[in-house]
Design an enzyme around this catalytic site. Structure first.
Site, PDB file in Angstrom:
ATOM      1  N   GLY A 611       0.825  -1.198   0.000  1.00  0.00           N
ATOM      2  CA  GLY A 611       0.000   0.000   0.000  1.00  0.00           C
ATOM      3  C   GLY A 611       0.852   1.238   0.000  1.00  0.00           C
ATOM      4  CG  PHE A 613       0.640   5.130   4.766  1.00  0.00           C
ATOM      5  CD1 PHE A 613       1.269   6.303   5.134  1.00  0.00           C
ATOM      6  CD2 PHE A 613      -0.670   5.191   4.321  1.00  0.00           C
ATOM      7  CE1 PHE A 613       0.617   7.519   5.069  1.00  0.00           C
ATOM      8  CE2 PHE A 613      -1.329   6.406   4.247  1.00  0.00           C
ATOM      9  CZ  PHE A 613      -0.685   7.569   4.619  1.00  0.00           C
ATOM     10  N   GLY A 614       2.781   1.169   3.459  1.00  0.00           N
ATOM     11  CA  GLY A 614       3.557  -0.023   3.770  1.00  0.00           C
ATOM     12  C   GLY A 614       2.871  -1.268   3.253  1.00  0.00           C
ATOM     13  CG  ASP A 724      -8.516   5.998  -4.830  1.00  0.00           C
ATOM     14  OD1 ASP A 724      -8.720   6.049  -6.060  1.00  0.00           O
ATOM     15  OD2 ASP A 724      -7.534   5.427  -4.326  1.00  0.00           O
TER      16      ASP A 724
END
Length: 869
Positions: A611, A613-614, A724
């Site tokens: 993703g 962020f991680g 989104d």
């Protein structure tokens, strides 16, 4: 509404008293006209069946008569004893004339088949189309009114819910012991918040009642009469062609024998008296004047019966105070903007209507145009004018609300809105009644004095503010010390540490909202940030030489005591501006939150993907032995990134819906941070469509579409903008239930229902509405556009939108009017819904609640008839 009598092509209607709208004013008049159209269609179907069978019978007769003549042919040179016989000559004449009759009948039959029967079929087809169009307009008009009525009921129920919550918090506040200051302060804050929601809901309820009553008036005064007269004009257009069909039929089946003459004369006379102006008189006289429905929506008096909670709220009157003033101003601005757009839309449609009217007049003058072309042009004209009336109806509804809000705001005057707490009428029945009265004197009453119009808004009245501070110091409350043992600033819920300016702007939404943060230069200096009169003010919090902190008035030994004092007393922190700390904006996921989970309680299994962020893992929550999805945040990142990571969980924390991914908890006791989510074993919808889509039934695709709409309607109700929405951001369970996920870009709406970003680098262009490209503004209606693209993904089984196009190409083509074609095997009604979602104007797009209603009707009308097998 167009003037029927002043237009030449409406000349068949002699006077207003002969119009459908004069006789059929009542709402049920539309149903009667619909029944009339259906009965006329049945009559035409009967004529078609009869003429078709008559053609076969007459053709068979003419053929057999001709063959019979062939068996009795004569030689013109008669020999023998019959030569010169008058009897033989008469017989020969009879046979010859019989042949002529067979030829004549055959010619008439050809005319019946090549002219009369096609005319009947054409008229029947046009009648059915007209009836369908009329039914569609009628259904749309009724649906719009039902939406307005349902909004009143929804807000009434919301009013009851807000009232109940306000009553509960008021009761809890009254029961708290006066000595327990901390609990009282906490409960007072809860009561402030529930009271604000109650007052805002009250205003929305009043406005919706005004709007639906205006809608009802417009419905019966303009929309129904306009639609009735429009359909009458088209109905009358059919009469003359119908008459011509009957004349053609009479001519093609006439035998001109003496025994048929009387019958033929009767037929001719019955056809001759047909007049377009008289055709519907019998129908109209059957119903005469229908009564108008008399239904008004009234304010439920019971909602404001508990004055201890609803002080300051009056039936049918919106509340303007410090809780609602900003919201009302924002709503006023948005309504004015909507009215401007609607007026612009009306002007454009009127211009188009004039062009259609000119084309219609020219077509009427040209008698060579066939019936189908004339009726199509007439319907386009009336449909366009009906759209004008619909927009006018909405415009009048908005105008009613605008007038109410404007008048209420004008009454406030230059001194600003009153303080709602001054309107409270507290009561107490507990044993500590004397202590309770004492506390009311020291807190709410002085609070009302501190926040009175003159003391807050008059920047020159510094002496008054100082005097009030002295009054407070002399009161019994002065015995309560704000310089209690100093707690760590990190334990204060309103302390946010080091955050960027963009986050500050997002957190502070209403006047009086405040936070304390670290200065961005990493100096360790703390700053108080407050939103006041639309702009954010920043106050550096530094101790003086004596180690005390001061804003305006008293000094304190800690920032905690300083902020607590000004927040609880609502005292002015800057006399030149009148700023007051109204509402603390607290950090998310404080210690003790039910969603806080120790990281050691989570065991990571296999990696599911990556993703922003991680990484994302499949994991197990050991304490409850449940499987879950674990989103991780990269280690050693800034506090700003960590906060952004947790913001997704902050939004999900408030969402509880079957079609929205459920938050289980967060791990923030050590790095990397985790967000724990329910596990959807089928993975994301896009991958599933590509893998299993070819095996899906149309019903499964439809159910997935409905799941997404339900989830988005829930977010719409909570005023959350997803930003989104796409198949890749929807997850699917083993039961093929679809859930909205990936709230990384989600934001709460501001008072204008929009959210603006400062950059375009994150924008998924091919899923975004044009206004996102133009000014990077998001709203629920931009999510609606994205839903249309998601529908395309579903029915194309995962195909990329605008395949082969760059973002720039897609943007240019969409702005030029291009819309993606319907994927193969997509129901027509579903594709029409996609097109509605892709309307260039956000006002013309449906809401998600509208989309659910549309999908329900599609399911009822298509799937119930086994359209999909």
């Amino acid at each position: 509404m167009p003037d029927f009598q002043n237009n030449s092509f409406f000349s068949e209607v002699d006077s207003e008293k002969e119009s459908f709208s004069f006789y059929l004013e009542g709402k049920n008049g539309l149903e009667y006209v619909e029944m009339l159209s259906k009965e006329e269609i049945k009559l035409l179907e009967q004529m078609e069946d009869y003429v078709s069978k008559r053609y076969k019978l007459d053709l068979e007769y003419a053929t057999k008569l001709g063959k019979l003549h062939e068996k009795f042919t004569f030689n013109n040179n008669v020999n023998g004893n019959l030569k010169g016989s008058l009897i033989e000559k008469a017989w020969r004449m009879y046979i010859t004339e019989s042949e002529n009759k067979a030829i004549s009948i055959s010619n008439l039959v050809k005319q019946l088949n090549l002219q009369t029967l096609p005319q009947i079929k054409l008229l029947l087809m046009s009648k059915k189309e007209m009836c369908g169009n009329f039914s569609s307009l009628k259904a749309r008009m009724d649906r719009d009114f039902d939406v307005s009525a349902e909004e009143v009921n929804r807000l009434c129920n919301g009013y009851k819910d807000s009232l109940k919550k306000a009553s509960v918090t008021k009761e809890r506040l009254n029961k708290i012991d006066s000595k327990n200051l901390k609990d009282w302060q906490k409960e007072k804050k809860n009561f402030d918040q529930t009271s604000q929601r109650l007052h805002m809901t009250h205003n929305e309820y009043c406005l919706s009642i005004a709007a639906v009553n205006e809608h009802q008036k417009e419905y019966h005064k303009n929309l129904v009469p306009f639609l009735l007269n429009s359909v009458q004009d088209i109905q009358v257009e059919y009469v003359e062609p119908w008459k011509e069909i009957l004349l053609s039929l009479q001519s093609s089946t006439s035998w001109c024998r003496q025994e048929f003459i009387i019958s033929e004369n009767e037929i001719q006379q019955s056809i001759a008296i047909i007049k377009p102006t008289d055709e519907y008189k019998g129908f109209l006289n059957s119903y005469n004047k229908l009564p108008m429905p008399d239904t008004s929506y009234l304010f439920d008096d019971r909602l404001v019966s508990d004055e201890s909670v609803t002080s300051g709220l009056t039936k049918d009157t919106i509340a303007v105070n410090d809780l609602t003033h900003k919201q009302l101003v924002s709503k006023k601005n948005k309504i004015e903007d909507d009215i401007s757009k609607m007026e612009e839309s009306v002007d454009i449609k009127k211009k188009n209507s004039q062009e259609e009217e000119t084309a219609l007049k020219n077509m009427q003058a040209d008698k060579n145009n066939n019936l189908r072309i004339r009726v199509d042009q007439r319907f386009r004209y009336h449909n366009l004018n009906f759209e004008i009336e619909e927009v006018k109806c909405k415009l009048n509804m908005h105008q009613v609300q605008l007038n109410i809000i404007t008048e209420a705001i004008q009454l406030v005057g230059e001194n600003g809105p009153p303080c709602y707490s001054a309107l409270l009428s507290p009561s107490s029945n507990n044993e500590n009644d004397n202590d309770e009265k004492k506390r009311r004197k020291t807190f709410p009453n002085l609070l009302g004095r501190l926040r009175s119009k003159n003391e807050i808004n008059d920047v020159n009245n510094v002496e008054n503010n100082n005097q009030i501070s002295n009054d407070l110091s002399d009161s019994s409350e002065s015995q309560i010390s704000y310089d209690q043992p100093i707690e760590s600033l990190n334990l204060s819920p309103w302390f946010h540490g080091n955050i960027d300016r963009v986050t500050i702007s997002r957190l502070l939404k209403h006047d009086g909202d405040f936070i304390v943060r670290e200065k961005s230069d990493n100096s360790g200096t703390n700053v108080l940030s407050v939103l006041w009169k639309g702009s954010i003010k920043h106050f550096i919090l530094k101790a003086n030489d004596k180690g005390l902190y001061t804003l305006e008035g008293e000094s304190f030994s800690s920032i905690n005591a300083l902020i607590t004092y000004h927040h609880e007393r609502r005292s002015v922190i800057q006399s030149s501006t009148g700023i007051i700390l109204m509402n603390s904006v607290n950090r998310i996921f404080m210690d003790g939150d039910d969603y806080i989970v120790p990281q050691d309680d989570v065991q990571l299994k296999c990696r599911l993907g990556g993703g922003h962020f991680g990484d994302v893992y499949k994991g197990v929550l050991r304490s409850k032995q449940i499987m879950l999805a674990v989103k991780t945040c990269k280690e050693n990142v800034s506090d700003v990134i960590k906060k952004q990571f947790l913001e997704e969980a902050e939004i999900m924390k408030t969402c509880m819906h079957k079609n929205v991914l459920k938050l289980i908890g967060v791990c923030r006791d050590k790095e990397p941070y985790y967000i724990l989510l329910e596990l959807c074993d089928k993975g994301d919808l896009l991958a599933l469509l590509k893998k299993e889509g070819p095996n899906f039934t149309q019903m499964r695709l439809f159910d997935m579409s409905m799941d997404i709409a339900r989830g988005m309607a829930y977010l719409e109700q909570k005023q959350i903008i997803h930003r989104d929405l796409a198949a890749r951001n929807c997850l699917v369970t083993n039961d093929y239930d679809v859930k909205i996920s990936d709230f990384g870009m989600s934001r709460e709406e501001d008072d204008e229902g929009t959210y603006t970003i400062q950059t375009t680098k994150e924008i998924p262009f091919k899923w975004c509405a044009p206004e996102v490209w133009l000014d990077t503004k998001y709203s629920t209606k931009t999510d609606v556009w994205s839903y249309g693209v998601t529908l395309y993904e579903i029915y194309s089984l995962g195909q990329q939108p605008y395949p082969g196009w760059t973002n720039k190409q897609a943007r240019e083509e969409i702005n030029a009017g291009y819309r993606m074609p319907s994927p193969a095997k997509t129901p027509l009604e579903v594709y029409e819904l996609m097109r509605k979602c892709w309307h260039f104007s956000d006002i013309e797009r449906p809401s998600f609640s509208d989309i659910i209603n549309i999908l329900e009707k599609i399911k009822l009308h298509i799937f119930k008839m086994n359209f999909f097998k």
